[in-house]
Design an enzyme around this catalytic site. Structure first.
Site, PDB file in Angstrom:
ATOM      1  N   GLU A  97      -7.785  28.133  74.025  1.00  0.00           N
ATOM      2  CA  GLU A  97      -8.315  29.193  74.484  1.00  0.00           C
ATOM      3  C   GLU A  97      -7.567  30.445  73.867  1.00  0.00           C
ATOM      4  O   GLU A  97      -6.510  30.438  73.480  1.00  0.00           O
ATOM      5  CB  GLU A  97      -8.012  29.605  76.073  1.00  0.00           C
ATOM      6  CG  GLU A  97      -7.982  28.389  76.822  1.00  0.00           C
ATOM      7  CD  GLU A  97      -7.810  28.498  78.063  1.00  0.00           C
ATOM      8  OE1 GLU A  97      -7.947  27.694  78.955  1.00  0.00           O
ATOM      9  OE2 GLU A  97      -7.129  29.174  78.642  1.00  0.00           O
ATOM     10  N   CYS A 110      -3.882  37.121  73.407  1.00  0.00           N
ATOM     11  CA  CYS A 110      -2.993  35.985  74.066  1.00  0.00           C
ATOM     12  C   CYS A 110      -3.579  34.722  73.259  1.00  0.00           C
ATOM     13  O   CYS A 110      -4.582  34.584  73.255  1.00  0.00           O
ATOM     14  CB  CYS A 110      -3.020  36.056  75.420  1.00  0.00           C
ATOM     15  SG  CYS A 110      -2.231  34.532  76.027  1.00  0.00           S
ATOM     16  N   CYS A 117      -0.381  20.814  76.611  1.00  0.00           N
ATOM     17  CA  CYS A 117       1.244  20.925  76.431  1.00  0.00           C
ATOM     18  C   CYS A 117       1.831  20.016  77.131  1.00  0.00           C
ATOM     19  O   CYS A 117       1.351  19.225  78.032  1.00  0.00           O
ATOM     20  CB  CYS A 117       1.588  22.325  77.232  1.00  0.00           C
ATOM     21  SG  CYS A 117       3.211  22.629  77.057  1.00  0.00           S
ATOM     22  N   CYS A 121       5.217  22.062  83.114  1.00  0.00           N
ATOM     23  CA  CYS A 121       5.703  23.003  84.238  1.00  0.00           C
ATOM     24  C   CYS A 121       4.636  22.931  85.255  1.00  0.00           C
ATOM     25  O   CYS A 121       3.555  22.840  85.168  1.00  0.00           O
ATOM     26  CB  CYS A 121       5.724  24.504  83.493  1.00  0.00           C
ATOM     27  SG  CYS A 121       6.533  24.364  82.220  1.00  0.00           S
ATOM     28  N   CYS A 124       1.619  25.336  86.001  1.00  0.00           N
ATOM     29  CA  CYS A 124       0.801  25.651  84.823  1.00  0.00           C
ATOM     30  C   CYS A 124      -0.218  24.932  84.726  1.00  0.00           C
ATOM     31  O   CYS A 124      -0.134  23.303  84.843  1.00  0.00           O
ATOM     32  CB  CYS A 124       1.840  25.730  83.698  1.00  0.00           C
ATOM     33  SG  CYS A 124       0.702  25.891  82.217  1.00  0.00           S
ATOM     34  N   CYS A 335      -3.538  31.043  81.575  1.00  0.00           N
ATOM     35  CA  CYS A 335      -3.043  29.972  80.645  1.00  0.00           C
ATOM     36  C   CYS A 335      -3.849  28.442  81.130  1.00  0.00           C
ATOM     37  O   CYS A 335      -3.262  28.089  82.260  1.00  0.00           O
ATOM     38  CB  CYS A 335      -1.385  29.729  80.646  1.00  0.00           C
ATOM     39  SG  CYS A 335      -0.535  28.524  80.016  1.00  0.00           S
TER      40      CYS A 335
HETATM   41  N1  SAH Z   1       4.809  27.483  76.491  1.00  0.00           N
HETATM   42  C1  SAH Z   1       5.156  28.835  76.383  1.00  0.00           C
HETATM   43  C2  SAH Z   1       4.248  29.798  76.277  1.00  0.00           C
HETATM   44  C3  SAH Z   1       2.701  29.466  76.922  1.00  0.00           C
HETATM   45  S1  SAH Z   1       2.903  29.691  78.638  1.00  0.00           S
HETATM   46  C4  SAH Z   1       5.861  29.290  77.861  1.00  0.00           C
HETATM   47  O1  SAH Z   1       5.697  28.355  78.597  1.00  0.00           O
HETATM   48  O2  SAH Z   1       6.724  30.267  77.728  1.00  0.00           O
HETATM   49  C5  SAH Z   1       2.869  31.709  78.882  1.00  0.00           C
HETATM   50  C6  SAH Z   1       3.016  32.122  80.098  1.00  0.00           C
HETATM   51  O3  SAH Z   1       2.185  31.795  80.962  1.00  0.00           O
HETATM   52  C7  SAH Z   1       4.432  31.559  80.620  1.00  0.00           C
HETATM   53  O4  SAH Z   1       5.287  32.524  80.742  1.00  0.00           O
HETATM   54  C8  SAH Z   1       3.727  30.948  81.876  1.00  0.00           C
HETATM   55  O5  SAH Z   1       5.040  31.423  82.847  1.00  0.00           O
HETATM   56  C9  SAH Z   1       2.893  31.718  82.162  1.00  0.00           C
HETATM   57  N2  SAH Z   1       1.891  30.851  83.039  1.00  0.00           N
HETATM   58  C10 SAH Z   1       1.587  29.688  82.873  1.00  0.00           C
HETATM   59  N3  SAH Z   1       0.781  29.382  84.309  1.00  0.00           N
HETATM   60  C11 SAH Z   1       0.917  30.360  85.067  1.00  0.00           C
HETATM   61  C12 SAH Z   1       0.355  30.522  86.130  1.00  0.00           C
HETATM   62  N4  SAH Z   1      -0.270  29.893  87.049  1.00  0.00           N
HETATM   63  N5  SAH Z   1       0.622  31.895  87.081  1.00  0.00           N
HETATM   64  C13 SAH Z   1       1.158  32.630  86.328  1.00  0.00           C
HETATM   65  N6  SAH Z   1       1.544  32.714  85.020  1.00  0.00           N
HETATM   66  C14 SAH Z   1       1.618  31.399  84.203  1.00  0.00           C
HETATM   67 FE1  SF4 Z   2       3.663  24.370  78.773  1.00  0.00          FE
HETATM   68 FE2  SF4 Z   2       2.488  25.759  80.498  1.00  0.00          FE
HETATM   69 FE3  SF4 Z   2       5.076  25.303  80.519  1.00  0.00          FE
HETATM   70 FE4  SF4 Z   2       4.148  26.891  78.930  1.00  0.00          FE
HETATM   71  S1  SF4 Z   2       4.274  27.103  81.157  1.00  0.00           S
HETATM   72  S2  SF4 Z   2       5.385  25.194  78.483  1.00  0.00           S
HETATM   73  S3  SF4 Z   2       2.126  26.057  78.544  1.00  0.00           S
HETATM   74  S4  SF4 Z   2       3.353  23.605  80.728  1.00  0.00           S
END
Ligand code: SAH
Ligand code: SF4
Length: 353
Positions: A97, A110, A117, A121, A124, A335
């Protein structure tokens, strides 16, 4: 003659050298090379057939010998606030995406660096999907290319690596993609307008810091306390907060902390105090992100009023903090969300069939 997998996988100056050599070997006049080069990135064409300044026979030959790779558009959705989300299908069927976020003064795209991934996390949606594969350089920079091919007026002014994947776990490809995005022969987007977001992959941070351009770094902090952070972000087990903070010190430019606000997990007084300590130490700017749905459904977002109070408390002690607006919520623009939703829908359709 050996040709690369894709001209679009090369830093623009290497691609230019490859084109020079190809034109020479084809016995064509040199000016032809100068006609071809801008068609990769600067004034891109979807295929050589569209480069109508070239004779038909040459276009046919180029499409066979130096094809310009593309991806298919699976879904494009535009939110009521103007945010546009693209779900792309790569040649092997993987889906990634990009999200275009227009404001009065900029257009931020973005982009994704991996399909899925591996880091899981908890909050996410991409983390829930698991890891599919690394993207090639052309697939990373190609997200900008596809947006521009659809509409040249959408050319982004800013890029953030905040789509799917962890960019610093795909450094060799991200390294080349950064060159394509930044160099004048590529998209020419200023380094200070390109932000790499990472959970804190220390070797990747050092590699990025070693580049001469001033790309911006955002660290997904999400908690200032290692013992709490590990419960939100498993990567803390491998790269400890204290080492991440130390590596962040290698950046000459001001860094940003990304901080997704999760009720009772990272929005308490002790979290505020810890975050203030780290932000002041590094002179970091803090982006507070409202939690979007899509990850672990047991996590609750911090209330908007509490987020505002948290931001105010940061500012009071001199930490620059902004609450990022939730853009495109109606189209699942956080994301990984559109992909996960589509996959669910497909599953449902299969199950119903
Ligand atoms: N993997 C990298 C970059 C991609 S994620 C990272 O984690 O930094 C990019 C951003 O999207 C991160 O700051 C993450 O915290 C945010 N993000 C992911 N899931 C989210 C959610 N459910 N609500 C708000 N922000 C989210
Ligand atoms: Fe991976 Fe999502 Fe964690 Fe970024 S926030 S490192 S995309 S699992």
């Amino acid at each position: 003659m050996t040709t690369p997998r894709s001209l679009l996988d090369l830093p623009p100056l290497h691609a230019a050298a490859t084109i020079d050599e190809w034109v020479r070997q084809a016995g064509l006049p040199r000016y032809r090379a100068e006609q071809l080069k801008p068609r990769l990135w600067k004034t891109p064409v979807g295929s050589w057939q569209e480069a109508t300044e070239l004779p038909q026979a040459l276009r046919d030959r180029l499409d066979t010998e130096l094809p310009l790779h593309r991806f298919e558009t699976e879904v494009v959705q535009t939110s009521s606030d103007g945010t546009r989300k693209y779900l792309w299908k790569l040649p092997d069927g993987e889906k990634i995406e990009s999200v275009l976020i227009p404001t009065a003064t900029r257009r931020t795209l973005c982009i994704s660096s991996q399909a899925g991934c591996a880091l899981g996390c908890t909050f996410c949606a991409t983390g829930l999907m698991g890891f599919r594969r690394n993207l090639h350089p052309w697939e990373i920079a190609g997200q900008v290319r596809e947006v521009v091919l659809r509409n040249p007026d959408d050319m982004p002014t800013n890029i953030v690596f905040m789509g799917m994947g962890e960019p610093l776990l795909n450094w060799p490809a991200v390294d080349i993609a950064l060159t394509i995005l930044n160099s004048p022969e590529g998209f020419g987007i200023g380094a200070r307008h390109i932000t790499i977001s990472t959970v804190g992959i220390v070797p990747g941070m050092l590699a990025l810091a070693a580049r001469p351009e001033q790309f911006r770094l955002a660290i997904s902090l999400h908690s200032p306390h290692a013992e709490d952070r590990v419960g939100i972000m498993p990567i803390e087990k491998k790269y400890h907060l204290k080492d991440v903070i130390e590596a962040a010190g290698a950046f000459k430019k001001r860094i940003t902390f990304e901080y997704v606000m999760i009720a009772g997990r990272n929005d308490r007084q002790k979290d505020l105090d810890g975050l203030i300590g780290l932000a002041l130490r590094l002179g970091a700017h803090v982006n507070l992100l409202p939690l979007h749905p899509g990850g672990d459904p047991t996590l609750r977002p911090t209330s908007p009023a509490d987020i505002r109070a948290f931001a105010a408390a940061l500012r009071e002690v001199g930490v620059e903090a902004v609450v990022r607006r939730s853009r495109g919520l109606d189209i699942d623009a956080a994301c990984g969300q559109l992909h996960v939703k589509m996959a669910r829908k497909e599953r449902r359709v299969r199950e119903e069939a």
